[in-house]
Design a protein around this motif. Structure first.
Motif, short mmCIF file in Angstrom:
data_model
loop_
_atom_site.label_atom_id
_atom_site.label_comp_id
_atom_site.label_asym_id
_atom_site.label_seq_id
_atom_site.Cartn_x
_atom_site.Cartn_y
_atom_site.Cartn_z
N SER A 97 0.85 -1.19 0.00
CA SER A 97 0.00 0.00 0.00
C SER A 97 0.89 1.25 0.00
O SER A 97 1.90 1.32 0.69
CB SER A 97 -0.91 0.00 1.24
N GLY A 98 0.51 2.22 -0.77
CA GLY A 98 1.31 3.43 -0.88
C GLY A 98 2.34 3.38 -1.99
O GLY A 98 3.07 4.35 -2.19
N SER A 99 2.41 2.26 -2.71
CA SER A 99 3.37 2.16 -3.81
C SER A 99 2.95 3.05 -4.96
O SER A 99 1.78 3.39 -5.13
CB SER A 99 3.47 0.70 -4.29
N GLY A 100 3.92 3.44 -5.77
CA GLY A 100 3.65 4.29 -6.91
C GLY A 100 2.86 3.58 -7.99
O GLY A 100 2.71 2.35 -7.99
N PHE A 101 2.37 4.38 -8.94
CA PHE A 101 1.54 3.81 -10.01
C PHE A 101 2.31 2.79 -10.84
O PHE A 101 1.77 1.73 -11.17
CB PHE A 101 1.02 4.95 -10.90
N LEU A 102 3.56 3.11 -11.19
CA LEU A 102 4.34 2.21 -12.03
C LEU A 102 4.60 0.89 -11.32
O LEU A 102 4.51 -0.18 -11.94
CB LEU A 102 5.67 2.87 -12.41
N ARG A 103 4.91 0.94 -10.03
CA ARG A 103 5.16 -0.29 -9.27
C ARG A 103 3.91 -1.14 -9.18
O ARG A 103 3.95 -2.36 -9.34
CB ARG A 103 5.68 0.06 -7.88
N ARG A 104 2.76 -0.49 -8.94
CA ARG A 104 1.49 -1.24 -8.88
C ARG A 104 1.16 -1.85 -10.23
O ARG A 104 0.67 -2.98 -10.31
CB ARG A 104 0.35 -0.33 -8.42
N LEU A 105 1.43 -1.11 -11.30
CA LEU A 105 1.16 -1.64 -12.64
C LEU A 105 2.03 -2.86 -12.93
O LEU A 105 1.54 -3.88 -13.44
CB LEU A 105 1.42 -0.55 -13.69
N VAL A 106 3.32 -2.78 -12.58
CA VAL A 106 4.24 -3.88 -12.87
C VAL A 106 3.91 -5.11 -12.02
O VAL A 106 3.86 -6.24 -12.53
CB VAL A 106 5.69 -3.43 -12.65
N ILE A 107 3.68 -4.91 -10.72
CA ILE A 107 3.49 -6.04 -9.80
C ILE A 107 2.07 -6.58 -9.87
O ILE A 107 1.85 -7.79 -10.05
CB ILE A 107 3.84 -5.63 -8.37
N ASN A 108 1.08 -5.71 -9.73
CA ASN A 108 -0.31 -6.17 -9.60
C ASN A 108 -0.90 -6.67 -10.92
O ASN A 108 -1.81 -7.50 -10.91
CB ASN A 108 -1.19 -5.06 -9.05
N PHE A 109 -0.40 -6.19 -12.03
CA PHE A 109 -1.00 -6.55 -13.31
C PHE A 109 -0.03 -7.35 -14.19
O PHE A 109 -0.31 -8.49 -14.55
CB PHE A 109 -1.48 -5.28 -14.04
N CYS A 110 1.12 -6.74 -14.51
CA CYS A 110 2.03 -7.40 -15.45
C CYS A 110 2.62 -8.68 -14.88
O CYS A 110 2.50 -9.76 -15.48
CB CYS A 110 3.14 -6.43 -15.86
N TYR A 111 3.27 -8.58 -13.71
CA TYR A 111 3.89 -9.77 -13.13
C TYR A 111 2.85 -10.80 -12.72
O TYR A 111 3.04 -12.01 -12.93
CB TYR A 111 4.74 -9.38 -11.92
N ASP A 112 1.72 -10.34 -12.17
CA ASP A 112 0.68 -11.28 -11.77
C ASP A 112 0.08 -11.99 -12.99
O ASP A 112 -0.22 -13.19 -12.92
CB ASP A 112 -0.42 -10.53 -11.01
N PHE A 113 -0.05 -11.27 -14.11
CA PHE A 113 -0.56 -11.90 -15.33
C PHE A 113 0.42 -12.97 -15.82
O PHE A 113 0.01 -14.07 -16.19
CB PHE A 113 -0.77 -10.84 -16.40
N LEU A 114 1.71 -12.65 -15.83
CA LEU A 114 2.71 -13.62 -16.27
C LEU A 114 2.75 -14.82 -15.33
O LEU A 114 2.88 -15.97 -15.77
CB LEU A 114 4.08 -12.96 -16.34
#
Length: 807
Positions: A763-780
């Motif tokens: 929580s409190g992470s930046g937009f880019l970090r949330r995009l990479v971790i929550n969406f891109c890495y989780d999708f992979l």
């Protein structure tokens, strides 16, 4: 790129290298040279199909003075001489990583000498180069390491460059990105080369029908051949490999004879173009058009990187013999013959009349086209299997999502098939073929991918000259200036055609680099979270019997990425289910940045806590070219390694103290899993316990068998026995009891405890970090193979523990 093929004698060659022999018999070398023609040079030998056509594609015109033709021939001759012959055959082939070649081999070689590796994470115990013997085909022995340190400590260019790399993480990342760029361009080449090779081979149809008709015929035929090519990949290279070398040899002989015929019949003085003066005349006359045409000329060296990448399956001498004695003269004569024909045919009915088949005598044109199509398929096959190998290397080093890897040969472990990558490549290959429909755009795209890989190899080789060979830094600078200038000239000519097809490899490389960087970033952050969340060994020792902890029969195998401490998933498991098996093994599979790890050096075993806890840690080490065995063989080797650890007395390292510090817990021993053999057989249960010699040559330790239930009588079940080496001393009472309990646990069965992680950004992470971790890495992660496939464990014996990772 690594391109696999060949026969069982490739295994013999690899064993020769591992065995430390200085050379192989001449008969074997000649046999390897013969096989390399079908595996290594399929792509390079088919380049005459499209080089002249790509060079004259709207950039320059063929005039009656023949200066354009002779200039292109001069560029082709000197490019083939300087890049494949001088650079690769004479220099780059010497930079092998214990017999392995390719981009990752250079990267791992540099990382070991400069200690600048960023892959894979957590190498404190799994990776210590002093632990690996030189004959293993992986790692550096102590003498070499000490010698390297001596050179480094003594000062000089190697020491300065090494300290520079070790101190600056930015340079280490640049080195990694450089290797990834070369790798991604290789993957892009794996998409483009089949398209341009097959399309160019089929283009001979244009000479036998009208232009408005052939365009509706050659494209469907090329697409059908490509679909069949990718559909046959699951059969493996060894099923169709027996025709590879004869096809390429036949093709090389045909283009050689055609070239000689054209030289004698049309223009015997075409040899004048071998003078570099004609390159100057060509550029002076054509100027910008001639410079742009270099993007098509560089296609004459397509496939040169395979000579270095396939070093692991052949040897240096066999590749050199095949190129210098067969491939190089055949290509030179083929290009000279084609130029000789064009010198006497200045007026062409259309631009496609300058292709390869126009110089073939009409009576033999159809047979030559059939052989050309087969040769193009062979070259494409090599590129596709090479891409599979590259993906496997990336995945093994934690830089690509886990994929399903199928070994198509029981003898040659390098022959693999990856279904997901195969169908993705087929779709991309068909898309660029249908989208471009001509060799001009396909050549521009393929040329940029080829020259980028060569530039990466040149940059890495300059560092190898200083760091690994300990040569003068001026020699390294001279190397990168000489070859780098040549390749930079071709690179600029290929890059200027960005809008005319060169954008394709760049887009493909960016997509694959993004996937690799996201996966590597997520993997590193997850590993760092595991390290921060691990519990100490003293937590396990402090578990009170009042908590209701019970021990059940069998072996509990906990898969973890950690090399020290207790993973959080186990503490979470015990908290919710206060019971675990009578024997616990914390297994950590690590891929180290070397090609191969010898079987006797694969297992690192240590003890967690006092002996009576029966808890062990086992680190299993694989090189990036190693073959992972199936679950049955793997389980046997794992249990035997623990048994050897108990028998050899290495377990005394940790003592029986009630408090174990972190440094003591990290002490582990390399054990030979093949010293102790485990026998599993169906037998009637007998009430026999103990140790006894089954023969004069060995000792047996079998598990205590429970008495059968009343009224039932003896029953059949699987009995487990450990057969100790004949020369080994009799185990003491403690080791005997421990071995008996291990065999009893193995007899009861093995359960696998795996973590099912859900990764989320804090929580409190930046937009880019949330995009990479929550969406891109989780999708992979959700669309890749999980740890269950990675360790090949059976589904019925698996327990999954779910956890949420906030990173």
């Amino acid at each position: 790129m690594t391109r696999y093929g060949g026969r069982s004698c490739l295994l013999f060659e690899k064993e020769e290298k591992r065995g430390g022999r200085k050379g192989v018999p001449w008969r074997m070398t000649l046999s390897l040279a013969y096989q390399s023609l079908g595996v290594v040079y399929g792509d390079l030998s088919t380049s005459p199909l499209y080089v002249y056509k790509a060079a004259f594609a709207e950039d320059i015109q063929h005039t009656e003075s023949n200066e354009e033709i002779l200039g292109v021939l001069s560029f082709v001759f000197w490019t083939l001489t300087l890049v494949p012959l001088l650079k690769y055959v004479c220099v780059v082939l010497r930079a092998d990583d214990h017999g392995e070649g390719g981009t990752f081999a250079l990267y791992s070689l540099l990382c070991r000498h400069a200690r600048a590796a960023l892959l894979p994470p957590g190498r404190t115990a799994a990776w210590d180069e002093d632990q690996f013997s030189d004959g293993a085909g992986g790692g550096t022995n102590k003498a070499t390491a000490q010698n390297g340190n001596a050179v480094t400590l003594g000062g000089g260019a190697a020491a300065s460059v090494r300290r520079l790399l070790e101190r600056h993480k930015v340079l280490q990342r640049v080195l990694l990105v450089l290797a990834l760029v070369g790798t991604c361009m290789v993957i892009g080449d794996g998409v483009l080369t089949p398209a341009i090779s097959v399309f160019s081979a089929v283009s001979g149809l244009e000479l036998s029908m009208a232009k408005e008709h052939h365009k509706y015929v050659e494209l469907p035929i090329a697409c059908i051949i490509l679909v069949c090519l990718f559909a046959l990949q699951h059969y493996g290279t060894h099923r169709v490999g027996f025709i590879f070398a004869p096809v390429v040899i036949t093709w090389l002989l045909c283009i050689t004879l055609i070239g000689v015929y054209n030289i004698i019949h049309w223009e015997p003085t075409v040899y004048r173009a071998l003078s570099p003066y004609y390159m100057y005349k060509f550029l002076r006359k054509t100027q910008r058009g001639g410079w742009m045409s270099l993007g098509g000329i560089l296609l004459c060296v397509t496939g040169s990187e395979a000579m270095f990448a396939d070093l692991g399956h052949f040897n240096q001498l066999s590749i050199q013999i095949a190129f210098t004695c067969m491939v190089y003269p055949a290509l030179i004569l083929a290009y000279m013959g084609q130029a000789a024909y064009l010198c006497k045919h200045h007026i062409m009915e259309s631009d496609y009349r300058i292709g390869f088949y126009v110089s073939v005598p009409e009576k033999i044109r159809w047979p030559i086209m059939a052989i050309g199509i087969l040769a193009a398929v062979v070259g494409s096959q090599a590129v596709i299997t090479g891409t599979f190998s590259m993906i496997k290397q990336c995945a093994s080093l934690g830089c690509f999502p886990r994929v399903k890897i199928i070994h198509t040969s029981a003898k040659v472990h390098g022959q693999i098939y990856i279904p997901e990558i195969n169908w993705i490549m087929m779709i991309l290959c068909l898309a660029v073929t249908i989208g471009f429909r001509n060799t001009k755009h396909l050549g521009n795209a393929s040329g940029l991918a080829i020259i980028t890989v060569m530039l990466v190899t040149t940059c890495l080789m300059s560092l190898v000259i200083v760091l690994c060979w300990h040569k003068s830094i001026f020699l390294a600078i001279g190397f990168i200036l000489f070859f780098g200038t040549i390749e930079a000239l071709y690179f600029s000519a290929a890059l200027i055609k960005f809008r005319e097809g060169a954008w394709v490899p760049i887009v493909l490389a960016l997509i694959f680099i993004l996937i690799m960087c996201v996966w590597h970033y997520g993997t590193i952050k997850k590993y760092e979270f595991d390290v921060q969340s691990k519990v100490s060994i003293n937590w396990l020792l402090g578990l009170s019997p009042n908590l209701g902890i019970v021990r059940v029969r069998g072996i509990g195998l906990i898969h973890t990425e950690l090399e020290t401490g207790i993973p959080a998933i186990f503490s979470h498991f015990v908290t919710n289910l206060p019971a675990f098996h009578q024997v616990l093994i914390f297994m950590c599979i690590k891929n180290v940045p070397i090609p191969h790890v010898r079987p006797e050096e694969r297992f690192l075993v240590g003890r967690i806590g006092p002996k009576q806890y029966r808890i062990y840690r086992c680190i299993v080490r694989y090189g990036y070219q190693d073959f992972h065995k199936d679950d049955v063989e793997f389980e046997k080797e794992l249990v035997c390694s623990v048994a050897e650890f108990i028998r050899s007395g290495s377990s005394k390292l940790n003592g029986t103290a009630e408090e174990v510090d972190e440094e003591e817990e990290q002490r582990m021993a390399v054990v030979r899993s093949n010293s102790v053999r485990m026998l599993e057989e169906e037998a009637t249960v007998q009430n026999t316990v103990g140790v006894g010699p089954s023969s004069r040559a060995s000792r047996e330790i079998q598990s205590p068998s429970p008495a059968p239930a009343t009224g039932v009588g003896p029953k059949n079940k699987k009995r487990v026995r450990f057969v100790l080496p004949a020369a080994s001393p009799k185990p003491d009472a403690g080791a005997q009891e421990e071995l008996q309990e291990l065999s009893d646990a193995r007899e009861a069965g093995m359960a696998f405890i795996l973590g099912r992680s859900h990764v989320k950004a804090k929580s409190g992470s930046g937009f880019l970090r949330r995009l990479v971790i929550n969406f891109c890495y989780d999708f992979l992660r959700r669309n890749s193979r999980g740890p269950r496939y990675a360790v090949t464990v059976p589904h019925a014996s698996t327990l999954e523990v779910g956890m949420v990772y906030f990173i």
